[in-house]
Motif scaffolding. Structure first.
Motif, PDB file in Angstrom:
ATOM      1  N   VAL A  14       0.851  -1.184   0.000  1.00 28.04           N
ATOM      2  CA  VAL A  14       0.000   0.000   0.000  1.00 28.04           C
ATOM      3  C   VAL A  14       0.891   1.241   0.000  1.00 28.04           C
ATOM      4  N   LEU A  15       0.567   2.178  -0.880  1.00 30.00           N
ATOM      5  CA  LEU A  15       1.296   3.440  -0.980  1.00 30.00           C
ATOM      6  C   LEU A  15       0.404   4.579  -0.509  1.00 30.00           C
ATOM      7  N   LEU A  16       1.007   5.530   0.168  1.00 29.52           N
ATOM      8  CA  LEU A  16       0.324   6.737   0.621  1.00 29.52           C
ATOM      9  C   LEU A  16       0.867   7.911  -0.188  1.00 29.52           C
ATOM     10  N   VAL A  17      -0.014   8.707  -0.744  1.00 27.47           N
ATOM     11  CA  VAL A  17       0.393   9.903  -1.475  1.00 27.47           C
ATOM     12  C   VAL A  17      -0.183  11.101  -0.739  1.00 27.47           C
ATOM     13  N   GLY A  18       0.652  12.088  -0.475  1.00 28.24           N
ATOM     14  CA  GLY A  18       0.176  13.269   0.229  1.00 28.24           C
ATOM     15  C   GLY A  18       1.064  14.468  -0.010  1.00 28.24           C
ATOM     16  N   ARG A  19       0.578  15.614   0.440  1.00 28.64           N
ATOM     17  CA  ARG A  19       1.317  16.876   0.302  1.00 28.64           C
ATOM     18  C   ARG A  19       2.477  16.929   1.295  1.00 28.64           C
ATOM     19  N   ILE A  20       3.491  17.675   0.923  1.00 31.50           N
ATOM     20  CA  ILE A  20       4.619  17.928   1.812  1.00 31.50           C
ATOM     21  C   ILE A  20       4.420  19.321   2.393  1.00 31.50           C
ATOM     22  N   GLU A  21       4.319  19.383   3.710  1.00 32.48           N
ATOM     23  CA  GLU A  21       4.068  20.648   4.414  1.00 32.48           C
ATOM     24  C   GLU A  21       5.128  21.685   4.047  1.00 32.48           C
ATOM     25  N   GLY A  22       4.687  22.880   3.750  1.00 30.37           N
ATOM     26  CA  GLY A  22       5.605  23.972   3.440  1.00 30.37           C
ATOM     27  C   GLY A  22       6.070  23.988   1.997  1.00 30.37           C
ATOM     28  N   GLU A  23       5.680  22.993   1.218  1.00 34.46           N
ATOM     29  CA  GLU A  23       6.054  22.905  -0.196  1.00 34.46           C
ATOM     30  C   GLU A  23       4.768  22.700  -0.995  1.00 34.46           C
ATOM     31  N   PRO A  24       4.077  23.778  -1.373  1.00 30.58           N
ATOM     32  CA  PRO A  24       2.746  23.645  -1.966  1.00 30.58           C
ATOM     33  C   PRO A  24       2.668  22.804  -3.238  1.00 30.58           C
ATOM     34  N   GLU A  25       3.759  22.718  -3.992  1.00 35.33           N
ATOM     35  CA  GLU A  25       3.713  21.954  -5.243  1.00 35.33           C
ATOM     36  C   GLU A  25       4.235  20.530  -5.086  1.00 35.33           C
ATOM     37  N   LEU A  26       4.869  20.210  -3.951  1.00 36.23           N
ATOM     38  CA  LEU A  26       5.468  18.890  -3.777  1.00 36.23           C
ATOM     39  C   LEU A  26       4.497  17.890  -3.163  1.00 36.23           C
ATOM     40  N   ARG A  27       4.592  16.648  -3.635  1.00 35.71           N
ATOM     41  CA  ARG A  27       3.831  15.539  -3.087  1.00 35.71           C
ATOM     42  C   ARG A  27       4.809  14.399  -2.813  1.00 35.71           C
ATOM     43  N   ALA A  28       4.474  13.581  -1.819  1.00 34.74           N
ATOM     44  CA  ALA A  28       5.327  12.444  -1.466  1.00 34.74           C
ATOM     45  C   ALA A  28       4.553  11.151  -1.650  1.00 34.74           C
ATOM     46  N   ILE A  29       5.277  10.106  -2.020  1.00 37.37           N
ATOM     47  CA  ILE A  29       4.745   8.750  -2.093  1.00 37.37           C
ATOM     48  C   ILE A  29       5.516   7.943  -1.056  1.00 37.37           C
ATOM     49  N   VAL A  30       4.789   7.392  -0.072  1.00 39.55           N
ATOM     50  CA  VAL A  30       5.408   6.650   1.024  1.00 39.55           C
ATOM     51  C   VAL A  30       4.742   5.290   1.114  1.00 39.55           C
ATOM     52  N   GLN A  31       5.538   4.251   1.205  1.00 38.58           N
ATOM     53  CA  GLN A  31       4.988   2.905   1.354  1.00 38.58           C
ATOM     54  C   GLN A  31       4.599   2.685   2.811  1.00 38.58           C
ATOM     55  N   ILE A  32       3.338   2.295   3.056  1.00 44.18           N
ATOM     56  CA  ILE A  32       2.872   2.109   4.425  1.00 44.18           C
ATOM     57  C   ILE A  32       2.546   0.646   4.742  1.00 44.18           C
ATOM     58  N   LYS A  33       2.580  -0.219   3.728  1.00 44.00           N
ATOM     59  CA  LYS A  33       2.390  -1.649   3.959  1.00 44.00           C
ATOM     60  C   LYS A  33       3.132  -2.401   2.881  1.00 44.00           C
ATOM     61  N   ASN A  34       3.804  -3.494   3.279  1.00 43.47           N
ATOM     62  CA  ASN A  34       4.480  -4.341   2.315  1.00 43.47           C
ATOM     63  C   ASN A  34       4.637  -5.721   2.910  1.00 43.47           C
ATOM     64  N   ASN A  35       3.940  -6.683   2.368  1.00 45.46           N
ATOM     65  CA  ASN A  35       4.023  -8.057   2.855  1.00 45.46           C
ATOM     66  C   ASN A  35       4.997  -8.905   2.051  1.00 45.46           C
ATOM     67  N   LEU A  36       5.581  -8.360   1.009  1.00 45.87           N
ATOM     68  CA  LEU A  36       6.376  -9.169   0.097  1.00 45.87           C
ATOM     69  C   LEU A  36       7.879  -8.916   0.159  1.00 45.87           C
ATOM     70  N   ALA A  37       8.281  -7.745   0.598  1.00 47.05           N
ATOM     71  CA  ALA A  37       9.707  -7.393   0.580  1.00 47.05           C
ATOM     72  C   ALA A  37       9.943  -6.258   1.570  1.00 47.05           C
ATOM     73  N   ALA A  38      11.179  -5.777   1.587  1.00 49.36           N
ATOM     74  CA  ALA A  38      11.511  -4.637   2.446  1.00 49.36           C
ATOM     75  C   ALA A  38      10.795  -3.387   1.945  1.00 49.36           C
ATOM     76  N   PHE A  39      10.541  -2.452   2.835  1.00 44.79           N
ATOM     77  CA  PHE A  39       9.894  -1.207   2.444  1.00 44.79           C
ATOM     78  C   PHE A  39      10.787  -0.431   1.484  1.00 44.79           C
ATOM     79  N   GLY A  40      10.157   0.216   0.518  1.00 42.31           N
ATOM     80  CA  GLY A  40      10.882   1.038  -0.444  1.00 42.31           C
ATOM     81  C   GLY A  40      11.143   2.424   0.113  1.00 42.31           C
TER      82      GLY A  40
END
Length: 138
Positions: A14-40
């Motif tokens: 599962v990936l989470l996509v959200g805004r980066i505080e203080g950077e109005p144009e930037l977005r982050a993609i963060v892995q919040i679940k991974n059952n198959l391998a190490a987190f990216g």
């Protein structure tokens, strides 16, 4: 399936996509679940009038994305600043020394390598030691 939590439960990653505080144009993609391998590694991208621009690796956690907490500092930017600072005083530095200095600043070896490549710093082996050529002799 009973509700939206079931979608999360059945997924292997599962990936989470959200805004980066203080950077109005930037977005982050963060892995919040991974059952198959190490987190990216977290990634970032920019959405602007020009369109989509891929930023790449970005030091941010899911908590920072969800809580709107600004990351203390982008580690890659810190790594670039560290290498530029070292270049002011040194033409070259042993690579293991650069890694240790970065470690003291809480910068991973991988992030330092990315910064090194971005700045075009070359490595050269002299005797049995690897050196990073921070600036060519003038």
């Amino acid at each position: 399936m009973q509700g939206s939590i079931d979608f999360y439960a059945v997924a292997r990653s599962v990936l989470l996509v959200g805004r980066i505080e203080g950077e109005p144009e930037l977005r982050a993609i963060v892995q919040i679940k991974n059952n198959l391998a190490a987190f990216g590694h977290s990634k970032a991208f920019r959405l602007s009038e020009k369109g989509f621009e891929w930023i790449g690796d970005y030091e941010i956690t899911a908590d920072e994305v969800l809580g709107g907490i600004a990351p203390k500092a982008n580690k890659q930017e810190k790594a670039i600043a560290l290498l530029r600072e070292l270049a002011e005083d040194h033409n070259m530095i042993p690579s293991n020394e650069a890694v240790e200095l970065a470690k003291e600043e809480d910068i991973s070896k991988r992030t330092l390598e990315i910064a090194k490549n971005e700045l075009g710093i070359k490595a050269r082996r002299i005797n049995n030691t690897w050196y990073w050529i921070l600036k060519e002799n003038e």
